[in-house]
Scaffold this active site. Structure first.
Site, mmCIF file in Angstrom:
data_model
loop_
_atom_site.group_PDB
_atom_site.id
_atom_site.type_symbol
_atom_site.label_atom_id
_atom_site.label_comp_id
_atom_site.label_asym_id
_atom_site.label_seq_id
_atom_site.Cartn_x
_atom_site.Cartn_y
_atom_site.Cartn_z
ATOM 1 N N GLN A 214 53.280 -66.570 -124.352
ATOM 2 C CA GLN A 214 54.478 -66.265 -123.645
ATOM 3 C C GLN A 214 55.584 -67.304 -123.930
ATOM 4 O OE1 GLN A 214 51.777 -65.675 -119.807
ATOM 5 N NE2 GLN A 214 53.608 -65.311 -119.207
ATOM 6 N N PHE A 245 50.167 -62.685 -117.928
ATOM 7 C CA PHE A 245 50.245 -63.005 -116.523
ATOM 8 C C PHE A 245 50.464 -64.422 -116.173
ATOM 9 C CE2 PHE A 245 46.603 -60.168 -117.166
ATOM 10 C CZ PHE A 245 47.224 -58.727 -117.198
ATOM 11 N N GLU A 249 51.511 -69.254 -120.912
ATOM 12 C CA GLU A 249 53.072 -69.816 -120.768
ATOM 13 C C GLU A 249 52.474 -71.160 -121.686
ATOM 14 O OE1 GLU A 249 56.254 -71.108 -117.660
ATOM 15 O OE2 GLU A 249 55.017 -69.734 -117.160
ATOM 16 N N ARG A 327 57.307 -73.452 -105.674
ATOM 17 C CA ARG A 327 57.573 -72.070 -105.465
ATOM 18 C C ARG A 327 56.527 -71.710 -104.332
ATOM 19 N NH1 ARG A 327 59.985 -67.191 -107.906
ATOM 20 N NH2 ARG A 327 60.927 -68.540 -109.507
ATOM 21 N N ARG A 359 50.782 -64.890 -112.478
ATOM 22 C CA ARG A 359 51.789 -64.099 -111.909
ATOM 23 C C ARG A 359 52.000 -64.334 -110.429
ATOM 24 N NH1 ARG A 359 50.377 -57.517 -112.735
ATOM 25 N NH2 ARG A 359 52.818 -56.642 -112.443
ATOM 26 N N PHE A 361 53.424 -67.327 -109.496
ATOM 27 C CA PHE A 361 53.716 -68.791 -109.634
ATOM 28 C C PHE A 361 53.483 -69.480 -108.228
ATOM 29 C CE2 PHE A 361 56.213 -72.249 -111.458
ATOM 30 C CZ PHE A 361 55.565 -72.385 -112.698
ATOM 31 N N THR A 464 62.766 -71.756 -111.151
ATOM 32 C CA THR A 464 63.541 -72.553 -110.245
ATOM 33 C C THR A 464 63.919 -73.935 -110.955
ATOM 34 O OG1 THR A 464 61.143 -73.590 -109.837
ATOM 35 C CG2 THR A 464 62.080 -71.866 -108.218
ATOM 36 N N ALA A 533 58.404 -65.699 -114.642
ATOM 37 C CA ALA A 533 59.104 -65.805 -113.454
ATOM 38 C C ALA A 533 59.970 -64.336 -113.413
ATOM 39 C CB ALA A 533 60.373 -66.676 -113.587
ATOM 40 N N GLU A 735 56.543 -59.865 -111.183
ATOM 41 C CA GLU A 735 55.778 -60.645 -110.295
ATOM 42 C C GLU A 735 55.947 -59.922 -108.906
ATOM 43 O OE1 GLU A 735 55.655 -65.162 -111.419
ATOM 44 O OE2 GLU A 735 57.509 -64.351 -111.359
#
Length: 788
Positions: A214, A245, A249, A327, A359, A361, A464, A533, A735
């Site tokens: 990702q 998902f 990442e 988060r 997903r 986060f 964020t 995100a 998400e």
């Protein structure tokens, strides 16, 4: 100027612009097997294959590594150790230098990669790993966060504190108060396509990486660091993933780095595709949390103060645990206003695999904590939890007083529509009548009990980490009027490419089949952010729109000068352009512009406005906007076995002005089912040796088609009420639907509570497996007898 007879001058609109239902651009390829994933790509002649050798202890120092038998095994070409990493032996995404490519001197979780076998075939590499002889001096291992003090234990990254008002004083002064603890389990990503990377060496320092990721730019940087070469020597490409998902990442870095090291060393292509067991053992998952809460409230159930501690099992390294646990705090309010709040995170070090993005986060874990507090208060005051939810909502949008619109992180909620969402769903799903019907059913049924719950969602949209909120795109218009588009986002089945293509088609007013999006590559759009995100469409759609508008502006300037008409008399119509009182085919105007040496290519760019965040102060505006939704679920449980069925689910989810309702519906349905699986059946379990025992489909249960609600109603709240100027007034839908699955957890809790006449809060932990449901039923029965 000629009016071309081939143009349909009566066409009302283009075929496939925004706000139209278009199928996923690869849907037919997915279902027919024609979609090309990395493992489907033809392998270059002489391709080698890699397989990881994993640690067999959870924590210890490595005394000796003997891989002589591995090297002499049939088909083996090489065995890579930490000493074979030519550059930096680190793939930490946050730069903390705490995550080695291969373990060096010590291991910190069971299954940590220590060596990598490179062989002529994948089977030969896999078989050879078994011949390694590694001796350890074992050290004490930390596995379960339930044994740790979140305040004094070792952390993998600095914690966060959010504070507004004086929570402790408000709780102490409240007419009523209670405290409790909830355990929320993790989750395996369980993609259809697991991790995979193929590296092809080039001349000089160059290497090309095909990787299921990702975040192509991060893979580029990590491979560059591991090889000791600059980023310009590494090109990363990904056309599609078979699911991401969040797990792709950061977790693809290791496979890409090892493939690249071996490819450059042996001057041959190298592919690494771990089997499912190794993939699940060696890669990170959703963080499981232990949530401690204390709340003060009045006799009506209005919350006056709340104190949260979110302790997370993060694993042996930081990975993304900092922003994930941040988060969780950002969403510990869900849709509720806390007059006084204190929320703290504890990203705990454990000798388990380093957990990562998934997903939501961390947001869903924060929301689950909020909903537990609501449920506790509801049982304490003897009211329906839905009534307590509505009582504690943020103030209605446009509340002039503004005294119930400030979040724990001091952002003002300016787009709140949860009141309308809940009211419409409550009416459409017939909540009040069904509540009465279920109560009557339970009163006359000793074994089968039913439960009902309606839960809301408010999800903040933006990274964020503010600097991630940027995107680039490259737009080319060819002389036949077709358009080539490349952007920094990655396609993992969510329909990103289809939506971004629709945006460009809308800008030029050409049919969707005239726009082609090519594989994401670091060689075309540099320095991209991860597709995460829920920002993929927001960011890349805006960047693509910016690029298209640059070209449009040039075309307008050209046509105005060539045909001597004012700029405002040049209008793009479906597949044609009106210039004054004449019309010309889009492709013909492009040819004319080319002949006049007008640039028909543009690099688009976008950065999200308004957002800012000061982590040290715990204040700012980390989110550009919020997305809202709600779900109502009804379940039946067997009180003798704990088994259950989801009878019905109704969802109303806000999408703004949906770019593509067909794709958004799929995202909402899939997100709900995945969220339901996380909270009900998907259980990760490590034994006391730190071994993951749920490492295959035989021991880890994701939802099946048969597990979906028997009745499943999903409606888009596509009201044109998006507060901020997002891409065509749409809202993110990746998400936000995931935590809609909370309604199933709370419906199960409601059914369990019926065995004690709803006098005792079940305090049902997640995942609420049949075993946990059964134990909760027995616990409540025993408590009811004791109280009697």
């Amino acid at each position: 100027m000629n009016n071309h007879s081939s143009i349909d001058l009566k066409a009302a609109r283009i075929k496939g612009g925004v706000a139209t239902d278009q199928r996923h651009d690869s849907a037919h390829k997915h279902v027919t097997g024609q979609a090309v994933y990395i493992d489907d790509m033809p392998e270059p002649a002489g391709t080698l294959h890699g397989c990881l050798g994993l640690s067999t202890v959870a924590h210890g120092t490595i005394r000796e590594i003997d891989v002589s038998a591995v090297r002499s095994a049939p088909g083996v070409v090489d065995v890579l150790l930490a000493s074979d990493v030519p550059g930096e032996n680190d793939i930490s995404p946050t730069g903390r230098h705490d995550e080695p490519v291969l373990a060096d001197g010590k291991v910190q979780f069971y299954g940590q990669p220590i060596f990598c076998v490179i062989a002529e075939t994948r089977e030969a590499a896999r078989r050879a790993t078994r011949h390694a002889k590694i001796s350890y001096t074992e050290l004490p291992a930390i596995i379960d966060i339930g044994e740790l003090d979140p305040v004094s234990s070792k952390l993998v990254t600095p914690p966060l504190t959010l504070k507004r008002g004086d929570a402790k004083a408000a709780i102490a002064d409240a007419p009523r108060r209670l405290k409790g603890q909830m355990r929320v389990g993790g989750q395996e990503h369980f993609y259809l396509e697991g991790h995979i990377a193929m590296a092809i060496p080039g001349e000089d320092q160059d290497v090309t990486i095909y990787c299921s990721t990702q975040h192509p730019s991060e893979v580029q940087h990590m491979v560059g660091h591991a090889l000791g070469v600059p980023s310009h020597a590494v090109m990363v490409e990904i056309r599609r993933m078979g699911g991401g998902f969040g797990g792709k990442e950061t977790q693809g870095n290791q496979f890409a780095a090892l493939a690249a090291i071996a490819a450059k060393k042996h001057h041959r292509a190298v592919k690494i595709r771990p089997d499912r067991d190794d993939d699940m053992i060696a890669t990170g998952k959703r963080h499981d949390f232990l949530i401690d809460y204390e709340v003060g409230f009045d006799d009506e159930g209005r919350i006056l103060g709340v104190d949260f501690m979110f302790a997370a099992r993060c694993g042996f390294s930081a990975d993304l645990s900092g922003p994930v646990t941040d988060r969780a705090l950002f969403h510990c309010d869900n849709t509720y206003f806390y007059p006084n709040v204190l929320a703290r995170s504890a990203p705990l070090y454990t000798n388990t695999v380093s957990n990562t993005a998934f997903r939501g986060f961390g947001g869903p874990q924060g929301m689950v904590g909020a909903e537990r507090v609501i449920e506790e208060v509801a049982f304490a005051v003897g009211k329906d939890p839905l009534e307590i939810r509505k009582l504690n909502f943020y103030g209605p949008n446009g509340d002039k007083n503004g005294d119930r619109n400030v979040t724990p992180y001091h952002q003002t909620v300016e787009d709140n529509i949860i009141h309308r969402v809940i009211a419409e769903l409550e009416e459409s799903c017939d909540y009040a009548r069904r509540r009465r019907t279920i109560d009557a059913f339970n009163a006359n049924s000793d074994i089968i009990k039913r439960g009902l719950a309606l839960t809301p969602v408010k999800f903040g949209i933006s990274f964020t980490a503010t600097h991630y909120n940027q995107a680039g795109a490259l737009v080319h218009v060819y002389t036949d009027g077709s358009v080539h588009l490349n952007h920094g986002g990655t396609e993992m089945g969510q329909g990103l490419n289809t939506k971004v293509a629709q945006v460009v088609a809308e800008e030029f007013q050409i049919d969707l089949d005239q726009v082609k999006i090519t594989a994401t590559t670091t060689g075309k759009v540099p320095n991209t952010s991860a597709t995460a995100a829920s920002s993929g469409t927001d960011l890349n759609g805006m960047a693509a729109q910016n690029g298209a508008r640059q070209i449009k502006d040039r075309l307008i300037d050209f046509a105005a000068k060539k045909y001597q008409v004012p700029h405002d008399q040049i209008v793009f119509l479906p597949n044609r352009v009106r210039v004054g009182n004449q019309e010309i085919a889009f492709a013909d105007l492009i040819k004319q512009a080319y002949m006049a040496r007008i640039q028909l290519s543009a690099a688009g760019f976008y950065k999200t406005p308004k957002i800012h965040w000061n982590r040290d102060k715990g204040e700012g505006r980390p989110f550009y906007y919020f997305a809202y939704g709600a779900s109502c679920s009804e379940v039946s449980i067997d009180t003798l076995t704990g088994e259950y069925v989801v009878e019905r689910t109704d969802i109303l989810h806000e999408t703004g002005r949906s770019l593509n309702r067909a794709i958004d519906l799929g995202q909402i349905e899939g997100g709900f089912i995945q969220g339901m699986g996380w909270l009900t059946t998907e259980e990760l379990w490590w034994d006391d040796k730190g071994r993951l025992r749920t490492h295959a489909p035989s021991t880890y249960k994701i939802p099946l088609a048969s597990d979906r609600p028997k009745i499943f109603n999903v409606v888009l709240a596509d009201w044109p009420e998006a507060h901020e100027p997002t891409i065509h007034r749409s809202k993110a839908v990746g998400e936000p639907p995931f935590p809609l699955g909370m309604s199933v957890l709370h419906a199960l809790s409601d059914a369990v509570a019926s065995v004690a006449n709803h006098k005792i809060c079940p305090r049902l932990d997640a995942p609420a497996t049949p075993e946990r449901v059964l134990m909760a039923v027995e616990r409540l029965k025993a408590e009811a007898r004791r109280r009697a």
